[in-house]
Design a protein around this motif. Structure first.
Motif, short mmCIF file in Angstrom:
data_model
loop_
_atom_site.label_atom_id
_atom_site.label_comp_id
_atom_site.label_asym_id
_atom_site.label_seq_id
_atom_site.Cartn_x
_atom_site.Cartn_y
_atom_site.Cartn_z
N MET A 1 -32.07 63.14 -3.73
CA MET A 1 -33.04 62.42 -3.80
C MET A 1 -33.05 61.45 -4.96
SD MET A 1 -37.01 63.95 -4.37
CE MET A 1 -36.55 64.37 -6.32
N PRO A 2 -33.48 59.93 -4.37
CA PRO A 2 -33.19 59.06 -5.64
C PRO A 2 -34.36 59.30 -6.63
CG PRO A 2 -34.20 58.18 -3.71
CD PRO A 2 -33.83 59.54 -3.30
N ILE A 3 -34.00 58.65 -7.86
CA ILE A 3 -35.04 58.91 -9.10
C ILE A 3 -36.32 58.20 -8.78
CG2 ILE A 3 -35.35 58.35 -11.45
CD1 ILE A 3 -32.40 58.92 -11.88
N LEU A 4 -36.20 56.97 -8.31
CA LEU A 4 -37.35 56.00 -7.87
C LEU A 4 -37.52 55.87 -6.35
CD1 LEU A 4 -36.97 53.25 -10.74
CD2 LEU A 4 -38.49 55.50 -10.90
N GLN A 5 -38.63 55.71 -5.92
CA GLN A 5 -38.86 55.68 -4.60
C GLN A 5 -38.91 54.03 -4.45
OE1 GLN A 5 -41.82 58.58 -2.65
NE2 GLN A 5 -42.75 58.39 -4.56
N ALA A 6 -38.54 53.77 -2.92
CA ALA A 6 -38.66 52.31 -2.81
C ALA A 6 -40.08 51.53 -2.95
CB ALA A 6 -38.24 51.86 -1.30
N SER A 7 -40.01 50.41 -3.32
CA SER A 7 -41.38 49.71 -3.40
C SER A 7 -41.81 49.44 -2.10
CB SER A 7 -41.07 48.31 -4.08
OG SER A 7 -40.16 47.51 -3.27
N VAL A 8 -43.30 49.25 -1.87
CA VAL A 8 -43.81 49.33 -0.60
C VAL A 8 -44.76 47.76 -0.72
CG1 VAL A 8 -45.77 50.28 0.78
CG2 VAL A 8 -44.02 51.50 -0.17
N THR A 9 -44.75 46.97 0.21
CA THR A 9 -45.72 45.71 0.07
C THR A 9 -47.19 46.37 0.65
OG1 THR A 9 -45.01 45.26 2.35
CG2 THR A 9 -43.72 44.53 0.70
N PRO A 10 -48.11 45.43 0.04
CA PRO A 10 -49.47 45.77 0.45
C PRO A 10 -49.54 45.23 1.95
CG PRO A 10 -49.17 44.20 -1.66
CD PRO A 10 -47.75 44.34 -1.06
#
Length: 332
Positions: A1-10
């Protein structure tokens, strides 16, 4: 599991839901309340907050209507609280009967209510609580409201929507990982009702696997011409869901959440993407964030396909005692 989650666009601009009616289950807090907020900000006309605790639902309703963004975008919105206890079939049917008596259209059904606890518990009908709340009652709500969703699609000329709050965690189900396989002659629902099959840290995942198996089988029998049905996972979200954990687990979980959890606003973007942005290509599909993915590799195995068909047939048997099973929902 990556430390940070991927960014999500509005969400894209220009989404207008004026004239539409939605039901959001589990709407008194967390992701459910955020979903309602974002629907209201996009001018939806009517939202039903389907909640187990009416007082909390009314408090959420008052807070939502007081939001400046709602007052500005949607001052005439109709926001109604209705009781729905998803661990009880009778409550589900009271809810759907009351809704159908009052409303002639339904455009969007968001099945968001769910639980994730460590203690094994059985509901009054004998099913394990996670399986009842996260799976069986959601299928019953779907079948009870599907005729109205179909009729609304016929009336408007546009598909209506059902979307389930799912989870990537279905990948680590005890069944998918082979920790507690089905025994010869054992039914799927019987397996999960049995104390022998209960793995505390996997039961939430078990229930989400069943939801996805049902959805994947459903798409073989029903196309999305009238009602697009899908499921989405919003990832780790900063909600109170971990509050039910014992303190020795809650503290490290809260630390993890502080580092990597998404805000409920971002979870709302992911939810509304599944509900109103993606098109017919998402019917019968699972979305991680905003992307359609395959789901657990277990589902494609011979054992996974066997379980999928067994679950479908058992669900028909279970719910035929309560509601009319549509003609397209045939045993396999």
């Amino acid at each position: 599991m990556p430390i940070l989650q991927a960014s999500v666009t509005p969400l894209p601009g220009g989404i207008c839901l004026r004239g539409q009616t939605a039901i959001v289950t589990g709407a008194s807090n967390g992701i459910g309340t955020e979903i309602v907020l974002q629907l209201l900000e996009r001018e939806i006309s009517t939202v039903i907050l389907a909640v187990r605790n009416v007082a909390r639902g009314e408090a959420a309703r008052t807070a939502l209507l007081a939001r400046p963004s709602v007052k500005k975008a949607n001052p005439k919105a109709v926001l109604k609280v209705m009781e729905l206890e998803v661990e009880d079939y009778a409550s589900v049917q009271r809810f759907t009967k009351a809704f159908l008596a009052e409303h002639s259209e339904l455009h969007l059904l968001m099945l968001n209510a769910g639980i994730g606890v460590l203690k094994r518990d059985l509901v009054s009908n004998g099913h394990e609580k996670h399986i009842q709340v996260n799976y069986l009652s959601n299928v019953l709500i779907t079948l009870e409201l599907l005729p109205l969703l179909n009729a609304t699609a016929d009336k408007t000329g546009k598909p209506t929507r059902i979307t389930w709050t799912g989870s990537r965690m279905h990948n680590v189900s005890a069944l998918a990982k082979g920790k507690v396989p089905l025994k010869p002659g054992e039914s799927v629902l019987g397996h999960f009702d049995s104390e022998d099959s209960y793995v505390a840290f996997a039961r939430y995942a078990d229930s989400k696997l069943l939801c996805l198996l049902f959805l994947f089988e459903l798409r073989k029998h029903l196309n999305g011409d009238k009602v697009i049905q899908n499921s989405y996972c919003p990832g780790m979200v900063n909600t109170g869901m971990s509050d039910v954990l014992p303190i020795y687990l809650r503290l490290p979980m809260n630390l993890v959440k502080a580092i990597r959890a998404r805000s409920v606003e971002v979870a709302g973007w992911i939810a509304l993407n599944a509900a109103v942005v993606v098109g017919p290509e998402s019917h019968g599909q699972f979305l991680e964030d905003k992307n359609i993915v395959e789901g657990s590799p277990f589902i494609k195995t011979a054992e996974g396909q066997k379980v999928q068909k067994m679950l479908w047939n058992e669900t028909i048997d279970e719910l035929s005692k309560l509601t009319t099973i549509p003609g397209w929902m045939k045993k396999v």
